[in-house]
Design an enzyme around this catalytic site. Structure first.
Site: not given
Ligand code: RB5
Length: 133
Positions: A9, A102
């Protein structure tokens, strides 16, 4: 090239939804996009989309992939659980270039909350153009 693209999202948050913009950018470079979702701002689990992109590559439906989440880190951790996937979370031009030269990375992971849209486009363009040395 055929390129698998996925995001959670985070790819749809903020004023400009990055994922469709980045898919259009990749197509404008002459590539074909395989859309691995998600396709809206409803909260989803990022590993599901990392798996979809990894499978597209491993099943040879795509040559390489681009993954987008908040930081790029979660997607890289999830994608790298798949044997044959070399996913690199990159936040700079040098990281993107070196991940190809690399490391022969076959998935580029970008952070929606870290990078401006134009930076993502720049990193993608460079990454797709850079061969493994
Ligand atoms: C989603 O809110 C977030 O946790 C995800 O997009 C990401 O950053 C995780 O590594």
């Amino acid at each position: 090239m055929i390129i698998a693209v996925g995001s959670d999202h985070a790819g749809y948050e903020g004023g400009i939804p990055y994922k469709p913009e980045l898919m259009r950018h990749i197509e404008s470079l002459g590539h074909i996009v395989v859309d691995c979702g998600t396709n809206g701002s409803e909260s989803v689990d990022y590993p599901d989309f990392a798996e979809a992109v990894a499978n597209a590559i491993l099943e040879k439906h795509a040559v390489c992939g681009i993954l987008l989440c908040g930081t790029g880190i979660g997607m890289s951790i999830a994608a790298n659980r798949h044997r044959g996937i070399r996913a690199a979370a990159c936040a700079t031009v040098d990281m993107a270039r070196l991940s190809r030269e690399h490391n022969d990375a076959n998935v580029l992971c970008l952070g929606r909350r870290i990078l401006e849209l134009d930076q993502c486009k720049e990193l993608i363009t460079l990454w797709l153009d850079t061969p493994f040395s």
